[in-house]
Design a protein around this motif. Sequence first.
Motif, short mmCIF file in Angstrom:
data_model
loop_
_atom_site.label_atom_id
_atom_site.label_comp_id
_atom_site.label_asym_id
_atom_site.label_seq_id
_atom_site.Cartn_x
_atom_site.Cartn_y
_atom_site.Cartn_z
N GLY A 18 -22.51 2.36 -11.78
CA GLY A 18 -23.53 1.48 -12.45
C GLY A 18 -23.96 0.25 -11.42
O GLY A 18 -25.38 0.12 -11.30
N CYS A 19 -23.00 -0.34 -10.75
CA CYS A 19 -23.30 -1.55 -9.97
C CYS A 19 -23.99 -1.05 -8.44
O CYS A 19 -25.09 -1.49 -8.31
N SER A 20 -23.60 0.23 -8.13
CA SER A 20 -24.13 0.72 -6.97
C SER A 20 -25.68 1.03 -7.23
O SER A 20 -26.63 0.85 -6.54
N GLY A 21 -25.79 1.65 -8.32
CA GLY A 21 -27.12 2.17 -8.79
C GLY A 21 -28.17 1.01 -8.95
O GLY A 21 -29.24 1.11 -8.54
N ALA A 22 -27.45 -0.20 -9.54
CA ALA A 22 -28.17 -1.27 -9.59
C ALA A 22 -28.78 -1.74 -8.53
O ALA A 22 -29.98 -2.12 -8.19
N LYS A 23 -27.84 -1.93 -7.56
CA LYS A 23 -28.22 -2.65 -6.32
C LYS A 23 -29.06 -1.49 -5.62
O LYS A 23 -30.21 -2.03 -4.80
N LEU A 24 -29.08 -0.24 -5.46
CA LEU A 24 -30.01 0.63 -4.99
C LEU A 24 -31.38 0.41 -5.63
O LEU A 24 -32.30 0.50 -4.83
N SER A 25 -31.35 0.35 -6.87
CA SER A 25 -32.86 0.06 -7.52
C SER A 25 -33.20 -1.26 -7.06
O SER A 25 -34.58 -1.32 -7.04
N VAL A 26 -32.54 -2.24 -6.89
CA VAL A 26 -33.15 -3.48 -6.35
C VAL A 26 -33.48 -3.38 -4.99
O VAL A 26 -34.92 -3.70 -4.41
#
Length: 432
Positions: A18-26
């Motif tokens: 989830g954190c990785s995905g959030a940062k990737l979306s950023v």
Amino acid sequence: MNRLIFTIALFAIITTYGCSGAKLSVANEQMERGEYYDAQRTYRKVYNKLTKREERPQRGEIAYKMGLCYRKLSMNARASAAFQNAIRYEWPDSTAILFLAQALQAEGRYREAQNAYTEYLATHPSDSTTALTGIAGCKMGAEIKQNPTRYIVKNAKLFNSRRADFAPMFLPGSDYDILYFTSTNEKVTGSRRSEITGMKKHDIWMARKNERGQWERPQPAEGELNTEHEEGIISFSPDGSTMYLTRARRELNAHTAVEIFTSQRSDASWSAPVKFEITADTLSSYGHPAVSPDGNWLYFCSDMPGGYGGKDIWRINLKERAGSLENLGEFINTPGDEEFPYIRTDSIMYFSSNGHAGLGGLDIFKAQMTPMGGWKVVNMGTPINSSSDDFGITFGKGERIFQLKPGRRARIRPHIFIHPARFENKHKWNCC
């Protein structure tokens, strides 16, 4: 107990991805807005966290996107490494091979670049023009380096800071004693650094000669030209009373708006810039203004619809704008980018392109109008051109030339029409 362990493990996996995905979306949002410097930093952080074998496909995707950012920033060595990683991790988009070839060519690694172009051509025969132009450029680069032109290159150290100084232009009527240019030195307006380039925002600076004919140290242009936005890459009306400039406006969580503005001179001071309307299209970029010597036409580059691909060179009549907008056509414009026009006479134009066969990146070309109304386009060769980006040429007295040459740490971001690097002056032994 086993259920508890399973629940904790599942929570850890969800949290991690989830954190990785959030940062990737950023990172994706940053790249979508054109904030390439910030995006590549975010992508790098996500990339370094993906260490498991099953995460190889995601590493391939992020390596490819990092390569796109480095490509926009003209950080060619990093771009080639990123695209090589994307290919190694089997990223399915084969444009990675094309972009690898272009990055290698911009590094001057012509043999490797030619191999990559050939590989891309084998899988994309429909895009043969791009690949064959790249191969021709690689062959030309190797040959031209062995046969340089008779230009002598000297660094104009007084004008250059430790940052980016480029796109020089003489003020008409000043007997070539007043020079304006674009700078990102540490004394420019504002303290924030650009999300696009990682450097300070661009301002317009100027230098003048003293009574002894010696150049004095550059100073910010006087008046209301420079703001918290990015200003630069200018041209003048023939009488020197009007300045045409490129402004890149940044707004939070929005795309960069790149537009042409005008400013009026009163004595040595310039008025607050006013937007120069070309079309009602607010999504396209307009920049790199160049006024014809007779003052009748404004040449500029834009990615507006109706071009040949990338950024094209267009012109509009300054006397009668309505219905006068025209693309310069296929002799000048290519599927790549054509930028930085400089109109020397009514039949001779200089511009930069990465779509014509060249040494790598943007090269400077001389275009001469033919009797039939077409253009004969010639690469200016070395040492004017190099494997990196070369652009922003203007002429002083006689055949004395001032132009940009990239410094060792230059980062160039064509999308906002502000291109950070150094410029040098050049003069010919005899007339071109």
